[in-house]
Design a protein around this motif. Structure first.
Motif, PDB file in Angstrom:
ATOM      1  N   ASP A 310       0.846  -1.190   0.000  1.00  0.00           N
ATOM      2  CA  ASP A 310       0.000   0.000   0.000  1.00  0.00           C
ATOM      3  C   ASP A 310       0.883   1.241   0.000  1.00  0.00           C
ATOM      4  OD1 ASP A 310      -1.896   1.942   0.341  1.00  0.00           O
ATOM      5  OD2 ASP A 310      -3.038   0.815   1.834  1.00  0.00           O
ATOM      6  N   SER A 311       0.662   2.123  -0.952  1.00  0.00           N
ATOM      7  CA  SER A 311       1.502   3.319  -1.055  1.00  0.00           C
ATOM      8  C   SER A 311       1.153   4.369  -0.018  1.00  0.00           C
ATOM      9  CB  SER A 311       1.368   3.917  -2.473  1.00  0.00           C
ATOM     10  OG  SER A 311       0.004   4.251  -2.731  1.00  0.00           O
ATOM     11  N   LEU A 312      -0.024   4.242   0.591  1.00  0.00           N
ATOM     12  CA  LEU A 312      -0.415   5.220   1.597  1.00  0.00           C
ATOM     13  C   LEU A 312       0.291   4.945   2.914  1.00  0.00           C
ATOM     14  CD1 LEU A 312      -4.269   5.372   0.965  1.00  0.00           C
ATOM     15  CD2 LEU A 312      -2.525   6.984   0.162  1.00  0.00           C
ATOM     16  N   VAL A 313       0.664   5.998   3.606  1.00  0.00           N
ATOM     17  CA  VAL A 313       1.273   5.859   4.919  1.00  0.00           C
ATOM     18  C   VAL A 313       0.156   5.648   5.934  1.00  0.00           C
ATOM     19  CG1 VAL A 313       2.663   6.959   6.699  1.00  0.00           C
ATOM     20  CG2 VAL A 313       3.215   7.312   4.280  1.00  0.00           C
ATOM     21  N   ARG A 314       0.180   4.497   6.606  1.00  0.00           N
ATOM     22  CA  ARG A 314      -0.888   4.178   7.548  1.00  0.00           C
ATOM     23  C   ARG A 314      -0.361   4.354   8.975  1.00  0.00           C
ATOM     24  NH1 ARG A 314      -5.317   2.158   5.372  1.00  0.00           N
ATOM     25  NH2 ARG A 314      -5.280   1.287   3.268  1.00  0.00           N
ATOM     26  N   SER A 315      -0.529   5.552   9.491  1.00  0.00           N
ATOM     27  CA  SER A 315      -0.053   5.805  10.850  1.00  0.00           C
ATOM     28  C   SER A 315      -0.899   5.095  11.892  1.00  0.00           C
ATOM     29  CB  SER A 315      -0.050   7.310  11.130  1.00  0.00           C
ATOM     30  OG  SER A 315      -1.363   7.838  10.998  1.00  0.00           O
ATOM     31  N   ASP A 316      -2.117   4.663  11.501  1.00  0.00           N
ATOM     32  CA  ASP A 316      -2.990   3.999  12.447  1.00  0.00           C
ATOM     33  C   ASP A 316      -2.793   2.495  12.464  1.00  0.00           C
ATOM     34  OD1 ASP A 316      -3.917   3.719   9.909  1.00  0.00           O
ATOM     35  OD2 ASP A 316      -6.012   4.216  10.354  1.00  0.00           O
ATOM     36  N   ARG A 317      -2.019   1.951  11.546  1.00  0.00           N
ATOM     37  CA  ARG A 317      -1.763   0.513  11.524  1.00  0.00           C
ATOM     38  C   ARG A 317      -0.514   0.196  12.332  1.00  0.00           C
ATOM     39  NH1 ARG A 317      -0.093  -1.860   5.900  1.00  0.00           N
ATOM     40  NH2 ARG A 317       1.789  -0.665   6.409  1.00  0.00           N
ATOM     41  N   VAL A 318      -0.648  -0.789  13.227  1.00  0.00           N
ATOM     42  CA  VAL A 318       0.484  -1.229  14.039  1.00  0.00           C
ATOM     43  C   VAL A 318       0.619  -2.735  13.871  1.00  0.00           C
ATOM     44  CG1 VAL A 318       1.504  -1.327  16.348  1.00  0.00           C
ATOM     45  CG2 VAL A 318       0.022   0.600  15.714  1.00  0.00           C
ATOM     46  N   TRP A 319       1.746  -3.186  13.364  1.00  0.00           N
ATOM     47  CA  TRP A 319       1.966  -4.627  13.248  1.00  0.00           C
ATOM     48  C   TRP A 319       2.085  -5.235  14.645  1.00  0.00           C
ATOM     49  CZ3 TRP A 319       0.699  -6.038   8.681  1.00  0.00           C
ATOM     50  CH2 TRP A 319       1.089  -5.331   7.551  1.00  0.00           C
ATOM     51  N   MET A 320       1.448  -6.366  14.829  1.00  0.00           N
ATOM     52  CA  MET A 320       1.474  -7.005  16.141  1.00  0.00           C
ATOM     53  C   MET A 320       2.902  -7.255  16.615  1.00  0.00           C
ATOM     54  SD  MET A 320      -0.234 -10.611  17.407  1.00  0.00           S
ATOM     55  CE  MET A 320      -1.908 -10.099  17.033  1.00  0.00           C
ATOM     56  N   GLY A 321       3.770  -7.681  15.715  1.00  0.00           N
ATOM     57  CA  GLY A 321       5.154  -7.969  16.089  1.00  0.00           C
ATOM     58  C   GLY A 321       5.932  -6.763  16.568  1.00  0.00           C
ATOM     59  N   ASP A 322       5.449  -5.554  16.234  1.00  0.00           N
ATOM     60  CA  ASP A 322       6.138  -4.332  16.656  1.00  0.00           C
ATOM     61  C   ASP A 322       5.721  -3.882  18.052  1.00  0.00           C
ATOM     62  OD1 ASP A 322       7.450  -4.260  14.249  1.00  0.00           O
ATOM     63  OD2 ASP A 322       6.041  -2.841  13.317  1.00  0.00           O
ATOM     64  N   THR A 323       4.803  -4.589  18.685  1.00  0.00           N
ATOM     65  CA  THR A 323       4.333  -4.196  20.022  1.00  0.00           C
ATOM     66  C   THR A 323       5.031  -4.975  21.135  1.00  0.00           C
ATOM     67  OG1 THR A 323       2.524  -5.825  20.086  1.00  0.00           O
ATOM     68  CG2 THR A 323       2.074  -3.697  19.033  1.00  0.00           C
ATOM     69  N   LEU A 324       6.028  -5.754  20.797  1.00  0.00           N
ATOM     70  CA  LEU A 324       6.699  -6.582  21.805  1.00  0.00           C
ATOM     71  C   LEU A 324       7.445  -5.716  22.811  1.00  0.00           C
ATOM     72  CD1 LEU A 324       7.382  -9.499  22.692  1.00  0.00           C
ATOM     73  CD2 LEU A 324       9.434  -9.332  21.271  1.00  0.00           C
ATOM     74  N   LEU A 325       7.181  -6.000  24.080  1.00  0.00           N
ATOM     75  CA  LEU A 325       7.871  -5.326  25.182  1.00  0.00           C
ATOM     76  C   LEU A 325       8.249  -6.403  26.183  1.00  0.00           C
ATOM     77  CD1 LEU A 325       8.625  -2.527  26.429  1.00  0.00           C
ATOM     78  CD2 LEU A 325       6.435  -2.625  27.646  1.00  0.00           C
ATOM     79  N   GLU A 326       9.498  -6.426  26.619  1.00  0.00           N
ATOM     80  CA  GLU A 326       9.915  -7.510  27.506  1.00  0.00           C
ATOM     81  C   GLU A 326      10.884  -7.019  28.568  1.00  0.00           C
ATOM     82  OE1 GLU A 326      13.713  -9.828  25.783  1.00  0.00           O
ATOM     83  OE2 GLU A 326      11.932 -10.088  24.514  1.00  0.00           O
ATOM     84  N   LYS A 327      11.011  -7.844  29.589  1.00  0.00           N
ATOM     85  CA  LYS A 327      12.023  -7.612  30.619  1.00  0.00           C
ATOM     86  C   LYS A 327      12.471  -8.961  31.151  1.00  0.00           C
ATOM     87  CE  LYS A 327       8.840  -6.845  34.553  1.00  0.00           C
ATOM     88  NZ  LYS A 327       8.471  -5.879  35.609  1.00  0.00           N
ATOM     89  N   THR A 328      13.701  -9.000  31.644  1.00  0.00           N
ATOM     90  CA  THR A 328      14.296 -10.226  32.163  1.00  0.00           C
ATOM     91  C   THR A 328      14.696 -10.003  33.604  1.00  0.00           C
ATOM     92  OG1 THR A 328      15.106 -10.761  29.957  1.00  0.00           O
ATOM     93  CG2 THR A 328      16.085 -11.963  31.790  1.00  0.00           C
ATOM     94  N   MET A 329      14.364 -10.979  34.466  1.00  0.00           N
ATOM     95  CA  MET A 329      14.586 -10.818  35.895  1.00  0.00           C
ATOM     96  C   MET A 329      15.139 -12.085  36.512  1.00  0.00           C
ATOM     97  SD  MET A 329      11.122  -8.794  37.008  1.00  0.00           S
ATOM     98  CE  MET A 329      11.793  -8.521  38.657  1.00  0.00           C
ATOM     99  N   LEU A 330      15.886 -11.900  37.583  1.00  0.00           N
ATOM    100  CA  LEU A 330      16.385 -13.012  38.386  1.00  0.00           C
ATOM    101  C   LEU A 330      15.415 -13.228  39.536  1.00  0.00           C
ATOM    102  CD1 LEU A 330      18.655 -15.062  39.008  1.00  0.00           C
ATOM    103  CD2 LEU A 330      19.801 -13.249  40.305  1.00  0.00           C
TER     104      LEU A 330
END
Length: 480
Positions: A310-330
């Motif tokens: 799609d040539s249009l810039v879709r600022s409202d579309r967010v790929w699910m894979g781009d929402t990953l947020l993580e942390k690592t703990m002991l």
């Protein structure tokens, strides 16, 4: 007349290749059970909705029959110094005879009355500034994750009290008791009213159903206001299982005595909850294809948002894979439970707080907790292990809809530092809503087949949550 309950043991259409990466879909045939599964989902939502209001009322009735002398909870964290636990663990690794432990005595398996398992804890936030300071968040409210941690501890205490009897106040050593209790899952935790303004909070619960080696524990969070009485803030159900301390296999639990009509209804609710959970596992998208309606929704989303050329810039579309947020703990021993593993409630709090941060990032706003839509505990987390928590946005309410809700998944896994292999231990599902009264134009779009199935799972969760909350509002309006 007393009635002692006996326990009895009681797989659409997607005619196209998966859109984003051309992953072929299996089962390109019309399955006649598609509409049936959709109807099952509607029926389940209706049952959940009705059950919440009914359970709220029935739990109050049973509480009135309980004995205040037995209200105290049984400590389920840090039973002794960690140094002693290490010594015990070292000693227990020595060779021992392979003589199996004796079965539970008939006396220890005596039936329990439902109201005898009732426990509660009151958190006096309005009268104790020191206590409130320990639980307050940045906006001056209460940390929901910490209260959820308390609910898990409460559910464990209730389960132990059911097994040991209402007069027992300390657990003692698990090896001496011969069994231990673990949280298998949390079916739902629904916020029914806001936590603010801050008031005294009562956390309570009781066993409402017993299987062969499992228990359904209903928990409740209430605000106590001297002028307005009690207000139910949260209601939920924990599934607890009993394990033999020596073999770690399933161990029988004490049956329940049902002696009032209210207890009979609660028992049937607990039994229905267990049956629905088992049926939902069989109908999960990891086992069966989505319905034709779900496939149509998925394809419509692809046509509108998912075409990468799609040539249009879709600022409202967010790929699910781009929402990953993580942390690592002991994992440290200060957060252990009575069988020397990481306390499940602590993991719930960590997952809740990570999910909250991700929801805020996505919504670009502060959010309010609506529900925990399911939590599974598949493996215990050892003390000293390294845990990685991954959060991902699965679904959002349609653009322009109010309230603007977001469904978040958090997965916890133990990482083997030598091999790098990660084993999943917990799966958490949460729903939050934007609390500034605005809608959101952002929409989650999956790329892979696996993400598409997660997208549909999130859609199901948001739809059910909306039905439950809508029914609750209508019920309250009808009482006024």
């Amino acid at each position: 007349m007393l009635a002692l309950r006996k326990v009895t043991r009681t797989r659409s259409l997607l005619s196209r290749r998966l859109f984003f990466h051309d992953t072929p879909l299996r089962g390109h045939r019309k399955i006649s059970s598609s509409s049936c599964r959709f109807q099952d989902a509607v029926t389940k939502a209706a049952s959940e909705t009705q059950g919440i209001d009914s359970m709220d009322r029935l739990l109050r009735v049973v509480r009135e029959r309980s004995n205040p002398a037995y209200y105290s909870i049984m400590p389920s964290k840090k039973p002794g110094p960690w140094s002693e636990a290490l010594l015990t663990d070292t000693t227990s690794s020595a060779p021992t005879s392979e003589i199996p432990p004796p079965p539970p005595s008939q006396e220890s398996m005596s039936p329990r009355r439902m109201h005898e398992t009732y426990c509660q804890i009151v958190l006096p936030f309005s009268s104790s500034p020191e206590l409130f300071e320990q639980y307050t968040n940045a906006s001056g409210g209460l940390r929901t994750g910490m209260l959820m941690e308390h609910l898990d501890s409460l559910a464990g205490s209730i389960a132990y009290k059911h097994m040991l009897g209402p007069t027992v106040e300390t657990l003692g050593r698990v090896q001496e008791r011969g069994f231990y209790i673990v949280t298998a899952s949390v079916e739902r935790l629904d916020m029914l009213a806001p936590l603010y303004p801050v008031r005294d909070i009562r956390l309570s619960g009781q066993v409402i159903y017993t299987g062969k080696s499992s228990m359904e524990v209903a928990v409740k969070m209430e605000a106590l206001n001297p002028n307005r009485g009690e207000e139910t803030l949260m209601l939920g159900r924990f599934s607890m299982v009993c394990r033999d301390a020596h073999t770690h296999k399933a161990r029988p639990v004490n049956p329940l005595i049902i002696d009032t009509p209210e207890e009979e209804v609660l028992y049937k609710m607990g039994e229905s909850s267990k049956n629905r959970r088992q049926y939902a596992a069989l109908q999960a998208l990891s086992r069966v294809p989505p319905s034709s309606d779900e496939a149509a929704d998925l394809h419509a989303t692809y046509l509108k948002y998912g075409q990468e050329d799609d040539s249009l810039v879709r600022s409202d579309r967010v790929w699910m894979g781009d929402t990953l947020l993580e942390k690592t703990m002991l994992m440290f021993p200060q957060e252990r439970n009575v069988h020397q593993k990481v306390f499940g409630g602590y993991l719930m709090r960590l997952a809740h707080e990570l999910g909250f941060a991700n929801a805020c990032f996505f919504m670009r706003s502060h959010v309010t907790f609506h529900s925990s839509d399911g939590i599974s505990f598949t493996q215990p987390v050892p003390i000293g292990s390294i845990v990685r928590l991954r959060s991902q946005i699965l679904h959002t309410s349609p653009p322009g809809e109010l309230p603007a809700t977001v469904h978040v998944r958090v997965v916890a896994g133990v990482v083997n530092v030598q091999t790098g292999h990660e084993e999943t231990t917990n799966d958490f599902r949460f729903t939050w809503a934007r609390d500034d009264g605005k809608s959101t134009s952002r929409i989650i779009v999956p790329k892979t087949y696996q993400e598409a199935m997660l997208w549909l799972e999130g859609k199901r969760a948001l739809e059910m949550g909306a039905q439950i909350r809508g029914s609750r509002v209508r019920a309250l309006e009808g009482e006024q």
